[in-house]
Design an enzyme around this catalytic site. Structure first.
Site, PDB file in Angstrom:
ATOM      1  CE  LYS A 283      -4.003   1.965   2.450  1.00 37.60           C
ATOM      2  NZ  LYS A 283      -4.834   1.886   3.669  1.00 37.60           N
TER       3      LYS A 283
ATOM      4  CB  SER B 224      -7.989   3.963   2.504  1.00 38.30           C
ATOM      5  OG  SER B 224      -7.162   3.251   3.423  1.00 38.30           O
TER       6      SER B 224
ATOM      7  CB  SER C 163      -8.312   1.197   5.448  1.00 37.89           C
ATOM      8  OG  SER C 163      -8.997   2.424   5.464  1.00 37.89           O
TER       9      SER C 163
END
Lengths: 499, 499
Positions: free
Chosen positions: B79, B154, B178
């Site tokens: 990420k 996210s 997330s």
């Protein structure tokens, strides 16, 4: 008609409050392992943490916590079993994260005091300065605003930022308001900062150099008409860089505020900057529209919870209070207050005490350290204690007392020791600096001196004792200074029938 | 034959048996990314050269016969909120366009030490603020099950990369869901470990007290293998827990839940949850009962306030964490034409650099921390947080784990909730309490909702540092479901929207 200081304090009662920032002398910064060394090339002592790079996290320096607790204990504070860091949020380019990590409503030490003594018209008087809190925080970076006339950010052509200072551990010591000082507010302020500085130095937690900024004082001053029982609006004076300036800044502020009130103006709550040359202050940031720092507990750090046993261990390390120690030593050594002060100011009290403990006379120890050793240290631009040890100085003093060295020879011995020629004994041997104490050798020189100056000898025989100086001088010269002048005098007078 | 449809554990076995090299495995995944990522847009940056170099190093190490970790040579998607030295780390924001960190996050350091091959950085909502990846400054990621739908957020990029077989492993971060919500809507597995279980050093902070990095994969075992690599105490993160990592790999392999007590949280289900979601959730509970677990209903009355409290705490911390993005030291700089001051440049940069959701939360947080409002907002929210923690503690007195659907609905359409932040926030209603209490949470697929044929997530919550419990339950449930379905939800046979 402007009001002078005496008139100001005749009409108004000043109230004092002091905030002292101390840079701790830890090897690494408050929240990272970067060096804290002073004077390095800009931005060479930085890392992701003290630059506030995205993703970096702080870790508290344990040594800084220890130093803070020592300070709190020395100032008679309670040590909080639980304290926290908070974030003080505001934007400024020298703040890498745009918040300062600082303790806020949960400081590490609270509720202490420091007693100071000053000379008043009625003799020495003690004042108790109450300490509200001692808390830890990190320093900001340093901005240098280039161009423009004021050296301030407004009007500058560009600004340079040095983050070496960012994250240096600071301890802030905040007093409660000090009431009842009357006209002595400036002296109390100075005495407090002096005493505090000496305590910090004795704890070994800071370099306490005001001129380098490792000890910074902000003076809060307000005045109110005598007898009004009210507190006036305060100003906060920054940039006070010496003990003398502390005193001048406070008296200057009292005078300025009195003049404003006399001319019907009000006092504005603001930050003011002390100007060293004039002793005046100039206005800085107005604090009337209070900045909202949006403090909240720092979520990246865990609470500080010092162990009670550890605190007791640290308490044992608190040395004798410097002012008490000074009084004790002054009595033991029987030296004037001025001499004590000179030793303290030269930071040589410790080494003089050590020298005395090794058997030296206090006055002699003081004069060697503050005299010859300090002179040589000044030439070399180093600290006197880095040149020679207390034991070596004590040995030299003992050799003088035992008649083996004259003062003049001793200076050569000290110089030799400092030059690395060995111990005092070795220097004496290598340089052949033995005192000439052999009577017959001295008599040869004395007779030669009498032969060279028969008139002088005649006057001495006639009872003019002071005239002996000229002959003694001649003998000393002839022996290359290695004779004991007192011995020469004794032999000479005896020889001329005056002994 | 391609290996991209294998699990990480299978790839590890194939590497160990020398059936495939890490270089070939990496090339297969790079080819897959080239093939599908124009449609999916899971990656913001593909580090082709770096990945191949790491793969080559892993192969060499294996050839040399040295000790090698189970995941050495297996590719992973990272990420974009985690710092990787020299590799662009944008956090999905224009603000950090082209920022290349000069240091590795601890997670990356551990991945590199284990020989895991990092393929590149995955898309995300800007600074991890969002539930759909639509808030990325670089365009949304598309759900591989239906390209018109969101992949969650996210960490939508990481989850989509797994579902599209672009990588077998991924790292996510979870502040309010997330990791788990994207796992739920893409049919993958995601774990938010206990807060403090995985170091946050190098994780660009959104909300420090809630953020937690964690492992993502297509199976429970793969997730556990990755968990083992990245977890553990880190002295660079003061909030990391100095305890042994629970044996999550053994727990994932255990595949039995006899006698375990499983609590269904009454407040996290029922009204407002899509029918197919509730149905698949109930079926999964029946499977657990069939495997010998006992199901009880548990009430956590304060969860009702979790969402409101979260949207005070997270934005408050974010408003401070994101203050550092001021263009002074890194990132983009706007409006610096030499005629305006630093403050103007900061303003212009932040105006252009942050997207609308980030600005919304900064404003919300700034307001909540303001003096006069702090107690009512931030202060109350912290109290709610304590109550939520107590709800969990009480529940865990009588059950081993708690369960709920991960999200109220399956993946919604891109653009569907963009204009309604409150509807968007409600997506995280079942995941947020876990972050508020700092406990562990897992989402694993429990089938496709009958009405839309989209994946449904099953959430398991376990007490602080008892992360092994959710792996035990998750591993058992997964095995039973795969055996019922005849194949995993995601396999070479799965009908995805990308070929």
């Amino acid at each position: 008609m402007s009001m002078n200081y005496d008139a100001a304090v005749a009409a108004y009662e000043p109230t004092l409050g002091l905030e002292v920032h101390v840079e701790l002398n830890t090897k690494s910064k408050m929240f990272c392992s970067c060096s804290t060394e002073f004077g390095a090339e800009p931005n060479t002592q930085t890392c992701p943490v003290c630059l506030g790079l995205p993703g970096s996290l702080p870790v508290v320096n344990g040594k800084a916590i220890e130093s803070s607790i020592l300070i709190g204990l020395a100032l008679n504070c309670s040590i909080a079993p639980f304290s926290r860091f908070a974030r003080k949020n505001y934007f400024y380019p020298d703040m890498p994260k745009n918040f300062q990590t600082s303790q806020y409503d949960e400081p590490i030490c609270v509720d202490g005091y420091l007693d100071v003594e000053i000379e008043t018209d009625e003799g020495p008087k003690k004042f108790r300065v109450e300490i509200e809190r001692v808390h830890m925080e990190e320093d900001t970076g340093k901005s240098l605003h280039v161009g423009g006339s004021t050296g301030r950010i407004h009007g500058a052509e560009y600004s340079l930022l040095d983050y070496n200072r960012a994250g240096i551990p600071l301890v802030e010591i905040v007093t409660r308001i000090v009431p009842g000082t009357g006209k002595y507010a400036p002296q109390v302020a100075r005495a407090y900062v002096t005493e505090l500085r000496d305590i910090l130095r004795s704890l070994g937690v800071s370099d306490v150099k005001m001129e380098q900024g490792s000890l910074r004082c902000d003076a809060n001053v307000s005045i109110a008409p005598i007898g009004s029982g009210k507190l006036g609006t305060r100003s906060e004076t920054k940039n006070v860089n010496s003990l003398r300036s502390v005193e001048r800044a406070v008296s200057g502020e009292i005078e300025r505020q009195a003049n404003r009130l006399e001319s019907g103006e009000r006092i504005i709550q603001e930050t003011r900057h002390f100007l060293e040359e004039s002793g005046q202050t100039r206005p800085g940031r107005s604090k009337e529209t209070a900045e909202d720092y949006r403090y909240f507990p720092e979520p990246d750090l865990v609470p500080v919870t010092p162990d009670a046993d550890w605190i007791e261990e640290l308490r044992k390390r608190i040395p004798e209070k410097p002012s008490i120690r000074r009084k004790r030593l002054q009595e033991e050594w029987n030296v004037p207050a001025k001499e004590m002060e000179s030793m303290v100011n030269a930071e040589l009290l410790d080494v003089v005490e050590e020298t005395v403990k090794l058997g030296s006379d206090a006055t002699r120890a003081r004069s060697w350290w503050l005299g010859e050793v300090s002179r040589l240290a000044n030439e070399k631009e180093v600290a006197p204690t880095s040149l020679i040890t207390a034991a070596q100085v004590a040995e030299v003093i003992a050799l003088i007392a035992g008649g083996e060295l004259t003062d003049k020879l001793a200076r050569q011995v000290v110089e030799g020791v400092i030059n690395g020629e060995g111990t005092p004994r070795e220097v004496i041997d290598k340089r052949g600096l033995k005192v000439v104490s052999d009577d017959s050798a001295l008599m040869v020189a004395i007779e030669a001196a009498i032969a060279a100056q028969p008139d002088t000898a005649e006057r001495i025989r006639g009872g003019n004792i002071p005239a002996a100086g000229a002959l003694i001088g001649a003998v000393m010269k002839a022996t290359g200074g290695q004779a004991d002048a007192a011995k020469v005098r004794e032999l000479l007078l005896k020889h001329l029938g005056q002994g | 034959m391609t290996h991209i449809y294998s699990t990480a554990a299978q790839m590890s076995a194939a590497l160990a048996a020398k059936e495939v090299s890490s270089v070939d495995l990496t090339k297969e995944h790079l080819a897959r990314i080239a093939q599908v990522d124009t449609d999916v847009h899971a990656f913001l940056y593909v580090d082709k050269e770096g990945a191949l170099a790491q793969a080559e190093a892993a192969d060499k190490l294996r050839a040399a016969g040295g000790a090698i970790s189970p995941l050495a040579g297996v590719p992973l998607a990272l990420k974009d909120v985690l710092a990787q030295k020299g590799i662009p780390t944008t956090c999905g924001s224009k603000m950090l366009e082209n920022w290349r960190p000069p240091y590795d996050s601890t997670v990356v350091t551990k991945l590199k030490a284990a020989g895991v091959v990092i393929l590149g950085k995955t898309n995300m909502d800007e600074f991890a603020m969002g539930s759909s990846t639509e808030n990325s400054a670089y365009g949304p990621t598309h759900n591989p099950w239906d390209l018109d739908r969101i992949p969650g957020g996210s960490g939508g990029g990481s989850a989509a990369a797994l579902a599209a077989f672009e990588a077998p492993l991924a790292i996510g971060t979870d502040t309010g869901g997330s990791i788990r919500q994207p796992a739920a809507v893409t049919g993958t597995v995601g774990v938010k470990p206990t807060y403090g279980g995985v170091s946050r050093y190098g994780l660009v902070a959104f909300s420090s007290s809630l953020d937690q990095a964690g492992p993502c994969a297509r199976t429970v075992l793969d997730t556990a293998l990755l968990h083992e690599v990245i977890a553990g105490y880190d002295e660079r993160d003061s909030t990391s827990i100095n305890q042994a990592v629970p044996d999550v790999v053994a727990a994932a392999k255990r595949q039995e839940v006899k006698g375990m007590k499983i609590g269904v949280v009454k407040e996290l289900g029922g009204d407002g949850f899509q029918a197919g979601v509730s149905q698949r959730f109930q079926e999964a509970l029946e499977i657990l009962v069939a495997n010998g677990a006992e199901i009880v209903e548990v009430s956590c009355p304060n969860f009702e306030y979790a969402l409101a409290a979260y949207y005070l705490i997270a934005p408050s911390e974010a408003s401070s964490n994101l203050a550092r993005f001021d263009s002074m030291r890194y990132g983009i700089r706007v409006g610096d034409d030499g005629t305006v001051g630093a403050e103007e440049v900061m303003r212009a940069t932040r105006h252009l650099g942050f997207g609308p959701e980030v600005k919304r939360r900064i404003i919300l947080g700034t307001y909540a921390l303001s003096s006069g409002y702090y107690d009512a907002y931030y202060g109350s929210a912290q109290k709610v947080r304590t109550l939520i923690k107590r709800d969990y503690e009480k529940a865990f007195e009588s059950v081993d784990v708690l369960v709920s659907p991960t999200c109220p609905t399956t993946a919604f359409k891109i653009g569907e909730k963009s204009d309604d932040p409150l509807a968007m926030y409600l997506n995280d209603i079942a995941t947020i309490p876990v972050n508020m209490a700092g406990i562990g949470g897992m989402s694993l697929p429990c089938g496709l909702a009958p009405e839309d044929n989209l994946p449904v997530g099953f959430q398991i919550m376990s007490p602080v540092m008892q992360d092994d419990r959710m792996y035990r339950v998750g591993g058992t449930l997964e095995a039973a479901l795969v055996s019922k379905w005849g194949q995993p939800l995601l396999s070479a046979e799965t009908k995805l929207a990308v070929k």
